[in-house]
Scaffold this motif. Sequence first.
Motif, mmCIF file in Angstrom:
data_model
loop_
_atom_site.group_PDB
_atom_site.id
_atom_site.type_symbol
_atom_site.label_atom_id
_atom_site.label_comp_id
_atom_site.label_asym_id
_atom_site.label_seq_id
_atom_site.Cartn_x
_atom_site.Cartn_y
_atom_site.Cartn_z
ATOM 1 N N LEU A 1 12.263 40.170 -10.606
ATOM 2 C CA LEU A 1 11.428 39.654 -11.696
ATOM 3 C C LEU A 1 10.104 39.317 -11.011
ATOM 4 O O LEU A 1 8.816 38.948 -12.014
ATOM 5 N N ALA A 2 9.663 39.497 -9.856
ATOM 6 C CA ALA A 2 8.235 38.988 -9.353
ATOM 7 C C ALA A 2 7.174 39.683 -9.931
ATOM 8 O O ALA A 2 6.100 39.132 -10.132
ATOM 9 N N SER A 3 7.331 41.212 -10.308
ATOM 10 C CA SER A 3 6.447 41.864 -10.894
ATOM 11 C C SER A 3 5.714 41.334 -12.036
ATOM 12 O O SER A 3 4.619 41.997 -12.466
ATOM 13 N N VAL A 4 6.389 40.594 -12.736
ATOM 14 C CA VAL A 4 5.862 40.045 -14.105
ATOM 15 C C VAL A 4 4.630 39.481 -13.678
ATOM 16 O O VAL A 4 3.528 39.540 -14.699
ATOM 17 N N PHE A 5 4.343 38.678 -12.757
ATOM 18 C CA PHE A 5 2.997 38.083 -12.463
ATOM 19 C C PHE A 5 2.150 38.963 -11.339
ATOM 20 O O PHE A 5 0.803 38.828 -11.184
ATOM 21 N N LEU A 6 2.965 39.704 -10.532
ATOM 22 C CA LEU A 6 2.287 40.661 -9.497
ATOM 23 C C LEU A 6 1.286 41.478 -10.186
ATOM 24 O O LEU A 6 0.180 41.830 -9.986
ATOM 25 N N VAL A 7 1.811 42.107 -11.369
ATOM 26 C CA VAL A 7 0.898 43.229 -12.100
ATOM 27 C C VAL A 7 0.441 42.968 -13.227
ATOM 28 O O VAL A 7 0.009 43.703 -14.135
ATOM 29 N N GLU A 8 0.318 41.374 -13.489
ATOM 30 C CA GLU A 8 -0.323 41.072 -14.721
ATOM 31 C C GLU A 8 -1.647 41.360 -15.076
ATOM 32 O O GLU A 8 -2.604 41.262 -14.232
ATOM 33 N N THR A 9 -1.994 41.967 -16.289
ATOM 34 C CA THR A 9 -3.449 42.224 -16.499
ATOM 35 C C THR A 9 -4.019 41.163 -17.440
ATOM 36 O O THR A 9 -3.631 41.067 -18.368
ATOM 37 N N PRO A 10 -4.983 40.559 -16.797
ATOM 38 C CA PRO A 10 -5.827 39.741 -17.601
ATOM 39 C C PRO A 10 -6.766 40.232 -18.586
ATOM 40 O O PRO A 10 -6.982 41.655 -18.560
ATOM 41 N N ILE A 11 -7.431 39.415 -19.401
ATOM 42 C CA ILE A 11 -8.389 39.919 -20.168
ATOM 43 C C ILE A 11 -9.592 40.229 -19.447
ATOM 44 O O ILE A 11 -9.969 39.808 -18.409
ATOM 45 N N VAL B 1 -12.302 33.342 -24.670
ATOM 46 C CA VAL B 1 -12.137 33.412 -25.840
ATOM 47 C C VAL B 1 -12.384 34.900 -26.293
ATOM 48 O O VAL B 1 -12.050 35.035 -27.773
ATOM 49 N N PHE B 2 -12.375 35.637 -25.730
ATOM 50 C CA PHE B 2 -12.554 37.275 -25.944
ATOM 51 C C PHE B 2 -11.397 37.960 -26.335
ATOM 52 O O PHE B 2 -10.506 37.649 -25.708
ATOM 53 N N LYS B 3 -11.185 38.674 -27.431
ATOM 54 C CA LYS B 3 -9.959 39.171 -27.852
ATOM 55 C C LYS B 3 -10.206 40.525 -28.103
ATOM 56 O O LYS B 3 -11.228 41.191 -28.830
ATOM 57 N N SER B 4 -9.419 41.470 -27.353
ATOM 58 C CA SER B 4 -9.914 43.011 -27.300
ATOM 59 C C SER B 4 -9.430 43.368 -28.739
ATOM 60 O O SER B 4 -8.479 43.232 -29.429
ATOM 61 N N GLY B 5 -10.363 44.423 -29.192
ATOM 62 C CA GLY B 5 -9.908 45.026 -30.439
ATOM 63 C C GLY B 5 -10.814 44.339 -31.653
ATOM 64 O O GLY B 5 -10.735 44.747 -32.646
ATOM 65 N N GLY C 1 -16.314 51.787 -13.250
ATOM 66 C CA GLY C 1 -15.333 51.325 -12.265
ATOM 67 C C GLY C 1 -15.536 49.886 -11.954
ATOM 68 O O GLY C 1 -15.045 49.163 -10.910
ATOM 69 N N ASN C 2 -16.723 49.282 -12.678
ATOM 70 C CA ASN C 2 -16.907 47.736 -12.586
ATOM 71 C C ASN C 2 -16.404 47.076 -13.516
ATOM 72 O O ASN C 2 -16.785 47.271 -14.748
ATOM 73 N N PHE C 3 -15.480 45.980 -13.443
ATOM 74 C CA PHE C 3 -15.075 45.278 -14.461
ATOM 75 C C PHE C 3 -15.141 43.674 -13.968
ATOM 76 O O PHE C 3 -15.279 43.477 -12.944
ATOM 77 N N VAL C 4 -15.076 42.885 -15.241
ATOM 78 C CA VAL C 4 -15.214 41.407 -14.922
ATOM 79 C C VAL C 4 -13.767 41.020 -15.631
ATOM 80 O O VAL C 4 -13.667 41.237 -16.803
ATOM 81 N N TYR C 5 -13.230 40.087 -14.841
ATOM 82 C CA TYR C 5 -11.855 39.762 -15.453
ATOM 83 C C TYR C 5 -11.840 38.213 -15.803
ATOM 84 O O TYR C 5 -12.653 37.353 -15.267
ATOM 85 N N ASP C 6 -10.934 37.811 -16.498
ATOM 86 C CA ASP C 6 -10.789 36.429 -16.830
ATOM 87 C C ASP C 6 -9.792 35.726 -16.137
ATOM 88 O O ASP C 6 -8.706 36.144 -15.915
ATOM 89 N N HIS C 7 -10.266 34.614 -15.343
ATOM 90 C CA HIS C 7 -9.338 34.058 -14.147
ATOM 91 C C HIS C 7 -8.946 32.877 -14.616
ATOM 92 O O HIS C 7 -8.409 32.312 -13.823
ATOM 93 N N THR C 8 -8.711 32.707 -15.956
ATOM 94 C CA THR C 8 -8.213 31.435 -16.505
ATOM 95 C C THR C 8 -6.873 31.484 -16.306
ATOM 96 O O THR C 8 -6.324 30.213 -15.807
#
Length: 570
Positions: free
Chosen positions: A38-48, A76-80, A125-132
């Motif tokens: 089950l470790a991959s649940v958080f290993l490959v988690e995609t944040p906003i 507070v950003f929601k995709s879509g 290829g440049n992205f900004v991620y939410d690290h909350t």
Amino acid sequence: QKMSVEKVFDELGHFKRFQACLYFAAVFQAIACGIHYLASVFLVETPIFVSSVPGNITDVLYGNVTASSLEGILPVFKSGSGPLVVKTAEGEQWELSRCRCTLRINPTHFSYDFDGNKTVKECTGNFVYDHTEVYQSIVTDWDLVCDKEWLAKLCQPTFMLGVLIGALVFGDVADRVGRVKILMLTSVCQFGFGVAVAFSGNYYFFVVLRFLLAMVSSGYLVVVFVYVTEFTGNKVRTWTSMHVHAAFAVGVMMVALTGYLVRVWWIYQIVLSVCTAPFLLFCWKFPETPFYLMAKGRYEETEKLLNVIARVNGLECRLKAEDLLEPGKREDGKGLLKGDTEEQLSKPEKKLTIVDLFGSWRMAGRTCTVWAIWFIGSLGYYVFSLGSVNLGGNQYVNLFLAGAVELPSYLVGCFAMDRIGRKKTCAPSLLLAAVACFLIIVVPADIEILTIVLSMIGKFAIAIAFGLIYLYTCELYPTIIRSLAVGSGSMMCRVGSVVAPFCVYLADIWIYLPQLIVGILALIFGVLALFLPETLGKPLTTTLEEAESLGRKPSKMNDRLELNQHGAKA
């Protein structure tokens, strides 16, 4: 009458000090299997995330919300729901979404709405991620989003492929070289590969190391079931086998706890890998099982093991290895014990393969039914989980509850298996799961509470069948091919877990199609389970002939009846 190795437990105890120490030590390492599965649940988690643009961003708009940086507004950003509008130090205005950037042409003022011309550009290829929630995962480290999103989704299928192959390979090897050697090898490799994953450096090394980790984790889980089964008496075998699953569930809960406390993926992976490291300090002291030693003709080692068990359990050992042999083989056994071993040990050993599981029509039918139960157990478990465990709220709490909810099903399964039997527990649980699936289909969609209750009943029932099939398989097959039987069954289980996500996707065609498929299969396989032999209270078999005779009426009784009939006629 044939003597059985089961006599060891009648004389030296079914679950005394010696067996208890071995059991809890072996099961402790099984926690690591639950962790790595089950470790991959958080290993490959995609944040906003959103695509970024060149230049320094000075202002950000999202509806009525303003900020001076993307990091400040991403929580507070929601995709879509609309793009983020940003302004750079050079005066450019951009509309940012997950995988696309849109440049506004000649804007007059900075506002969220814009009716002028725009130039659409694909992400650079440049992205900004939410690290909350996720500070660092392999997705954020290697930008596995947009056109690389499929690489992140490929991690779990490749892991499950490794589990499938490992179950078959190590199950077969354990029957050839012994249970203990495989337990030691897979335990050391679990620790080594687990830590190595944290230092993989790039995606491809990560996937390869996780594949190898899956193989050894699966190998340990398969062999440990056989090991604890062959070291505990039939009076406690139900509980000892089922609670290996409980250790797996504890591993799932540890993943949730560690994921909550550690938000950096490589530190998280190291912490999980060292959780069961103490096992490596004493696994090399594990003895081989008496069943395996007797099956391989290693009678001197068997006798030494009997003396150790008796000494640790505080009993006097009156058993000899020759007492565990069939009457016709005792003279050979005595010769071996006296040292006259060269001729007998030089005989080539017959190598058994998966084909031997289909050695007769009776065994072929049994194997197909057992494999079907393994398959539907895994398929149903994951279909019910994906459809009903999304409780909302904190994801770490949800995963913890997903592990904890398994524990009651194993307790109920243990009580039922010991009181009404393996077959009478397995078949009704599958049929109950089928009924739950069909009721979910006919219940009105607006009665959500009833649908959730039925889904949990179905998952609970499937978990019972899924839990007992490990022990049931061990009892249905003889020592010489037991690990291979469990390994091949576990292979079918992994096929079910690979198929399960695709089954869930069928809800796009018809919302109840996954439940219909699981319900039909559970109904068919539940009926087939009624034709399996009962093994409750029966000694473990050693040869294929003994295993095949399970469920048959004793031939000696038939012979006696025939003699009585002839006598009456005379």
